[in-house]
Write an enzyme that holds these catalytic residues in place. Structure first.
Site, mmCIF file in Angstrom:
data_model
loop_
_atom_site.group_PDB
_atom_site.id
_atom_site.type_symbol
_atom_site.label_atom_id
_atom_site.label_comp_id
_atom_site.label_asym_id
_atom_site.label_seq_id
_atom_site.Cartn_x
_atom_site.Cartn_y
_atom_site.Cartn_z
ATOM 1 N N SER A 159 0.859 -1.182 0.000
ATOM 2 C CA SER A 159 0.000 0.000 0.000
ATOM 3 C C SER A 159 0.895 1.232 0.000
ATOM 4 C CB SER A 159 -0.876 -0.050 1.267
ATOM 5 O OG SER A 159 -1.621 1.134 1.404
ATOM 6 N N LYS A 185 -1.159 -0.916 -4.355
ATOM 7 C CA LYS A 185 -2.376 -0.175 -3.971
ATOM 8 C C LYS A 185 -1.987 1.273 -3.737
ATOM 9 C CE LYS A 185 -4.791 -0.101 0.409
ATOM 10 N NZ LYS A 185 -5.402 -0.939 1.464
ATOM 11 N N LYS A 187 -3.029 4.972 -2.342
ATOM 12 C CA LYS A 187 -3.971 5.739 -1.535
ATOM 13 C C LYS A 187 -4.411 6.945 -2.364
ATOM 14 C CE LYS A 187 -4.022 3.573 2.444
ATOM 15 N NZ LYS A 187 -5.281 3.010 2.965
ATOM 16 N N ASP A 212 -7.311 2.971 -2.843
ATOM 17 C CA ASP A 212 -8.022 2.979 -1.561
ATOM 18 C C ASP A 212 -8.235 4.422 -1.134
ATOM 19 O OD1 ASP A 212 -9.014 2.631 0.975
ATOM 20 O OD2 ASP A 212 -7.286 1.528 1.764
ATOM 21 N N GLU A 237 -11.193 0.603 -3.273
ATOM 22 C CA GLU A 237 -11.470 0.274 -1.873
ATOM 23 C C GLU A 237 -12.086 1.460 -1.149
ATOM 24 O OE1 GLU A 237 -7.989 -1.407 -0.053
ATOM 25 O OE2 GLU A 237 -8.726 -1.113 1.985
ATOM 26 N N ASP A 262 -13.737 -1.915 3.180
ATOM 27 C CA ASP A 262 -12.821 -2.081 4.314
ATOM 28 C C ASP A 262 -13.577 -1.580 5.546
ATOM 29 O OD1 ASP A 262 -10.860 -1.687 6.278
ATOM 30 O OD2 ASP A 262 -9.430 -0.685 4.979
ATOM 31 N N LYS A 286 -9.790 -7.306 8.053
ATOM 32 C CA LYS A 286 -8.864 -6.891 9.100
ATOM 33 C C LYS A 286 -9.417 -7.437 10.404
ATOM 34 C CE LYS A 286 -7.320 -2.613 6.902
ATOM 35 N NZ LYS A 286 -7.504 -1.138 6.853
ATOM 36 N N GLY A 314 -4.071 -4.433 6.176
ATOM 37 C CA GLY A 314 -3.040 -4.163 7.175
ATOM 38 C C GLY A 314 -3.299 -2.834 7.851
HETATM 39 O O1 OSB Z 1 -7.173 1.435 4.731
HETATM 40 O O2 OSB Z 1 -6.007 -0.269 4.415
HETATM 41 C C1 OSB Z 1 -6.163 0.812 4.976
HETATM 42 C C2 OSB Z 1 -3.048 1.752 6.983
HETATM 43 C C3 OSB Z 1 -3.622 2.325 8.095
HETATM 44 C C4 OSB Z 1 -4.985 2.435 8.152
HETATM 45 C C5 OSB Z 1 -5.784 1.966 7.114
HETATM 46 C C6 OSB Z 1 -5.210 1.366 5.999
HETATM 47 C C7 OSB Z 1 -3.818 1.297 5.921
HETATM 48 C C8 OSB Z 1 -3.105 0.768 4.767
HETATM 49 C C9 OSB Z 1 -1.727 0.192 5.002
HETATM 50 O O3 OSB Z 1 -3.518 0.817 3.635
HETATM 51 C C10 OSB Z 1 -1.761 -1.284 5.073
HETATM 52 C C11 OSB Z 1 -0.469 -1.852 5.627
HETATM 53 O O4 OSB Z 1 0.452 -2.034 4.839
HETATM 54 O O5 OSB Z 1 -0.378 -2.112 6.840
HETATM 55 MG MG MG Z 2 -8.388 0.371 3.368
#
Ligand code: OSB
Ligand code: MG
Length: 395
Positions: A159, A185, A187, A212, A237, A262, A286, A314
């Protein structure tokens, strides 16, 4: 909780009813620790930027045995309403007193003892994950095996946070593809969406690419979000509000690209409702968001039964939470690469030894040693601990 797993690693058939200790076990103490973890570089999402965080760890003690869990809440209530402090409070003042001194034989029993409390899923997951590690250690089995996992390695993606420039993003995409990550992915947020996505897609026409938004848009932005359809994305996402299902269903009707939820999937019932409403075609799992393994396993079984692709998300976990994610992602229903990167993706030094490493094929090995399969580096953990408390039964 009753569930079925089709195959064992050996290829035979097995049924996993629950996660159980060999005999009912008395829960003696809960150790809470707030641990400082500095990120290698800041991670920016639509809701904020983090460069250092405190991780809340849970160590559950039972008749001389122990298990480690992690609470994935952040310092601020941005991704969800929980924080490390609300989780500390829920665990110390409510969950621990409801459990300590009593005996439990299984995860289902543990979950039942906490069922009368509402909310606090990440705190709840902290204790469920610790119990599952403890149960696996007592059985002398890997956590993956105890959860019903079937994979020996799990394919993973990465990500990538919001960057100052498209060039900075392209550099990071390049670097992570070279390391072997199998899915990128990005953001996104209003003002950082179509342009960076177009640039990455132009440079890498064949990769698995997803975005995402962490709930940064509303249905009013629907026409704008439809522009993402031309980039052959694996999924979009959580584009809309964190607790929404119906607007996502309306958006999914217009989009070719699958939506993945999510934040909105907070438990089994919400997952059922999301699928019934057509709010998503893919689910991000998660354990912290859904309140622990009891819900996570049930959602896994639901997605598998419905043929809905599932992947493990994650939350910038320390090695302890990361190890739990690896074990969970080894279940047969996790059909897409997860956000489970190597420890090095985020941290110079991890709390576990060995740290989590990425294989050149873009997968992470599922450990075979008992429990989470990694040792906790107690010296480093001690050095990074900002607060610790051992909770025991009230006399
Ligand atoms: O939305 O998936 C998410 C990190 C913190 C809070 C929300 C998210 C994320 C990530 C990172 O996208 C995922 C990771 O590599 O831990
Ligand atoms: Mg997410």
């Amino acid at each position: 909780m009753t569930r079925r797993v089709q195959a064992t690693a050996a290829g035979g058939a097995a049924t996993v009813e629950d996660v159980k200790t060999p005999t009912p076990i008395r829960l003696d103490a809960l150790e809470l620790r707030l641990v400082r973890m500095d990120l290698i570089e800041p991670f920016e999402t639509s809701f904020g930027r983090v460069s250092s965080r405190r991780v809340l760890l849970v160590r559950l003690e039972a008749e001389g045995a122990f298990g480690w869990g992690e609470v994935v809440a952040g310092d601020e209530p941005l991704y969800s309403y929980e924080t490390v402090e609300t989780a500390w409070h829920a665990l110390r003042d409510h969950f621990a007193p409801a459990l300590l001194g009593g005996r439990v034989a299984s995860l289902a029993e543990l979950a039942a003892r906490l069922a009368r409390f509402r909310g606090h899923p990440m705190a709840r997951a902290g204790i469920e994950t610790a119990y599952a590690d403890l149960a696996a250690r007592l059985r002398g089995e890997s956590l993956s095996h105890v959860l019903g996992g079937v994979r020996t390695e799990v394919p993973v993606g990465v990500s990538l946070g919001i960057q100052a420039t498209v060039d900075a993003l392209l550099l990071r995409v390049e670097r992570h593809l070279e390391l072997g990550y199998r899915r990128i992915k990005l953001k996104i947020k209003p003002g950082w969406d179509v342009d960076p996505v177009a640039a990455v897609r132009r440079r890498h026409p064949g990769i698995l690419l997803s975005v995402d938004a962490n709930a940064a848009y509303t249905l009013e932005d629907g026409a704008h979000l439809l522009k993402l359809d031309e980039f052959d994305l694996l999924m979009i996402e959580q584009p809309l509000q964190h607790d929404d299902l119906l607007d996502h269903a309306a958006l999914q009707k217009k989009l070719k690209t699958p939506l993945c939820l999510d934040e909105s999937i907070t438990g089994l019932r919400r997952a059922e409702q999301a699928l019934a409403a057509g709010a998503c075609r893919i689910v991000n799992m998660k354990t912290g968001r859904v309140g622990g393994y009891s819900q996570a396993l049930a959602i896994h079984d639901l997605c598998r039964a419905r043929g809905v692709p599932l992947w493990c998300g994650g939350m910038l976990e320390s090695g302890i939470g990361r190890a739990h994610n690896i074990a969970l992602a080894s279940l047969v229903g996790f059909t897409l690469p997860g956000d489970i990167s190597a420890s090095r993706r985020y941290y110079d030094r991890d709390l576990i030894v060995p740290e989590v490493e990425l294989r050149p094929n873009g997968a992470i090995a599922v450990p075979e040693a008992p429990g989470i399969g990694f040792d906790v580096d107690m010296d480093y953990l001690g050095a990074q601990t900002e607060r610790a408390e051992r909770v025991t039964p009230h006399a």
